[in-house]
Design an enzyme around this catalytic site. Structure first.
Site, PDB file in Angstrom:
ATOM      1  N   HIS A   1      35.926  20.356  32.060  1.00 30.05           N
ATOM      2  CA  HIS A   1      35.027  21.414  31.631  1.00 30.05           C
ATOM      3  C   HIS A   1      34.125  21.894  32.759  1.00 30.05           C
ATOM      4  O   HIS A   1      33.581  23.001  32.700  1.00 30.05           O
ATOM      5  CB  HIS A   1      34.168  20.886  30.475  1.00 30.05           C
ATOM      6  CG  HIS A   1      33.295  21.916  29.872  1.00 30.05           C
ATOM      7  ND1 HIS A   1      32.052  22.204  30.361  1.00 30.05           N
ATOM      8  CD2 HIS A   1      33.505  22.748  28.850  1.00 30.05           C
ATOM      9  CE1 HIS A   1      31.522  23.176  29.641  1.00 30.05           C
ATOM     10  NE2 HIS A   1      32.382  23.523  28.724  1.00 30.05           N
ATOM     11  N   CYS A   2      33.971  21.084  33.822  1.00 39.76           N
ATOM     12  CA  CYS A   2      32.932  21.408  34.813  1.00 39.76           C
ATOM     13  C   CYS A   2      33.448  22.034  36.100  1.00 39.76           C
ATOM     14  O   CYS A   2      33.070  23.148  36.442  1.00 39.76           O
ATOM     15  CB  CYS A   2      32.170  20.134  35.165  1.00 39.76           C
ATOM     16  SG  CYS A   2      31.307  19.444  33.760  1.00 39.76           S
ATOM     17  N   ILE A   3      34.308  21.307  36.818  1.00 40.96           N
ATOM     18  CA  ILE A   3      34.608  21.700  38.206  1.00 40.96           C
ATOM     19  C   ILE A   3      35.297  23.071  38.297  1.00 40.96           C
ATOM     20  O   ILE A   3      34.939  23.866  39.152  1.00 40.96           O
ATOM     21  CB  ILE A   3      35.429  20.588  38.922  1.00 40.96           C
ATOM     22  CG1 ILE A   3      34.732  19.216  38.767  1.00 40.96           C
ATOM     23  CG2 ILE A   3      35.635  20.906  40.397  1.00 40.96           C
ATOM     24  CD1 ILE A   3      33.333  19.129  39.313  1.00 40.96           C
TER      25      ILE A   3
END
Ligand SMILES: NC(=O)c1ccc[n+]([C@@H]2O[C@H](COP(=O)([O-])OP(=O)(O)OC[C@H]3O[C@@H](n4cnc5c(N)ncnc54)[C@H](O)[C@@H]3O)[C@@H](O)[C@H]2O)c1
Length: 448
Positions: free
Chosen positions: A279-281
């Site tokens: 979900h982040c990088i």
């Protein structure tokens, strides 16, 4: 004893945070919100969780974890003890003393910040905000969200931030399934919309984390979180680029990294892989790119990292195509087993996993694809790949392995019998450097 009528909302809140009589509200009970709720409940706070997903709320209230690396035992104990409850009822947002927003911040199909979840939550909070509440945004976002977007929205009903209610940003640094760190042992960066809010937010987190790191503003805290993830995105791209260069030169990137890592200073290891995921990088860096455009500044490192990492699934599939070609087989009609669907080792989270891009590419080439993932029994429907067929994880037995023309390792889960794969599979493409740890390189195994 009731608070003296003369004490300010800030003093009253401070007292409740110190003696842990404060009620902590967590909005969004996902990968970030649930561990945070547990951390507060564990330390003696009363926690009220909010989620729009009724199934999660029901499961939590029954003491059942819906995140595979969070065990139900402790959760059930905290529910039983009355320390933790969850609700879908937004009217109860007035009950907690502190409200921590942990809702999603994805990208739109045009790869711009999708603030709809944060805005919807803020609207709900604004409609019920009462004096003395502390609101902290934890969702990853671009610098300025807390001060320029949340603050005016929350002040709409007439309360003033820094006087009547308090507002801060504190990014989550959760690393799912990492046994070395948990919510309480990861230092927490805190930036307030004003100094009083920062003090109160720090006081809140001091109750549950080993260390708080105060920065001068909510903006600085928002930028800190983005910088951490951009650092990862760029370094992942760099090592993926090195992998492609060394592959062309016949050099083993894993051997190079093992050797480079022996340098005791000035080198930090990142590992190559089949792309980037989670979900982040692949998401967060573009929050900064988008905001930077407003200032007329370009973010070339971020864009380049995006280009390299997005290319990786295609590179891996091309390597598979070439390897099958060597064996006189076209991809069309070949049986290919993807090993791992989750975006990273030992988690069940499939969000943004490069496995889906690989799956899509192989299906378009006409391959007969199946997958095995001990953590993902059923391939979920994905917004970005709406046309993927429904798939169930197949058993990793000798018969299945022997029937494959190729096995492509995407995620290096611990609970996979790699020895068996090595023994039976005809051709293995390893994007995570797993098989090289099992002994001398076999001709049937290609690093990709
Ligand atoms: N997953 C991670 O490892 C991680 C790490 C650091 C930061 N973050 C950031 O934390 C934030 C949350 O991520 P996550 O992984 O926990 O997401 P998630 O999807 O696992 O959980 C979000 C939860 O919010 C709920 N929700 C959505 N809208 C809501 C609303 N209006 N009111 C109440 N609940 C609502 C959803 O139903 C869901 O349960 C994101 O900004 C993410 O970038 C995530």
């Amino acid at each position: 004893m009731p608070d003296a009528p003369s004490s300010s909302p800030a003093t009253q809140l401070e007292r409740r945070l110190e003696d842990r009589t404060a009620i902590v509200g967590i909005i969004g009970l996902g990968y970030v919100g649930l561990p945070l709720a547990l951390a507060f409940a564990r330390q003696g706070f009363t926690v009220l969780g909010f989620d729009v997903d009724a199934a999660k709320v029901e499961s939590l209230n029954r003491g059942r974890s819906y995140i595979d690396h969070i065990e139900s035992g402790e959760l059930a104990g905290l529910i039983e003890a009355g320390r933790l409850r969850a609700t879908t009822d937004a009217d109860r947002l007035a009950e907690p003393d502190a409200l921590l927003l942990c809702v999603p911040t994805p990208l739109t199909p045009q790869r711009e910040p999708d603030m709809s979840f944060v805005l919807a939550t803020a609207e709900e909070v604004a409609a019920r905000l009462r004096p003395g509440q502390l609101v902290v945004l934890e969702s990853t976002t671009y610098p300025g969200t807390t001060e320029d977007v949340l603050k005016p929205l929350l002040e709409r009903e007439g309360l003033t931030s820094g006087e009547d209610f308090f507002l801060a940003y504190s990014p989550e640094r959760e690393d799912p399934a990492n046994p070395s760190f948990s919510t309480s042992t990861i230092p927490k960066v805190v930036g307030g919309a004003d100094p009083r809010s920062a003090e109160l937010a720090e006081a809140l987190y001091r109750g549950v984390v080993s260390r708080t790191v105060r920065v001068s503003s909510a903006r600085a805290a928002e930028a800190t979180k983005l910088s951490e993830n951009i650092f990862r995105a760029v370094n992942i791209a760099l090592v993926n680029e090195l992998k492609m260069v060394y592959d062309a030169m016949g050099i083993d990137v894993w051997e190079v990294l093992d050797a480079a890592e022996s340098k005791p200073f000035g080198f930090m290891r990142f590992n190559p892989g089949p792309g980037w995921g989670g979900h982040c990088i692949p998401v967060d860096p573009f929050y900064l790119s988008w905001k930077a455009r407003e200032y007329g500044v370009s973010t070339r490192f971020i864009e380049l990292a995006g280009e390299v990492n997005v290319e990786m699934p295609r590179w891996v599939v091309r390597k598979l195509q070439l390897a099958l070609n060597e064996r006189g087989k076209p991809v069309k009609g070949s049986k290919v087993l993807l090993l791992g669907l989750a975006y990273k080792k030992d988690v069940a989270d499939p969000r943004e996993s490069p496995a889906f891009e690989i799956l899509d590419l192989l299906l378009h080439l006409g391959a007969d694809v199946c997958y095995h993932d001990p953590h993902v029994p059923e391939a979920p429907a994905m917004r970005t790949w709406p046309d993927l067929p429904p798939l169930l994880s197949v058993a990793l037995d000798d018969e299945v392995l022997a029937a494959q023309d190729a096995v492509l390792l995407v995620t290096d889960h611990s609970a996979v019998d790699y020895e068996r794969v090595l023994r039976i599979a005809d051709l293995v493409l390893d994007s995570r450097g797993v098989f090289r740890r099992l002994g001398p390189p076999a001709e049937r195994v290609l690093a990709v």
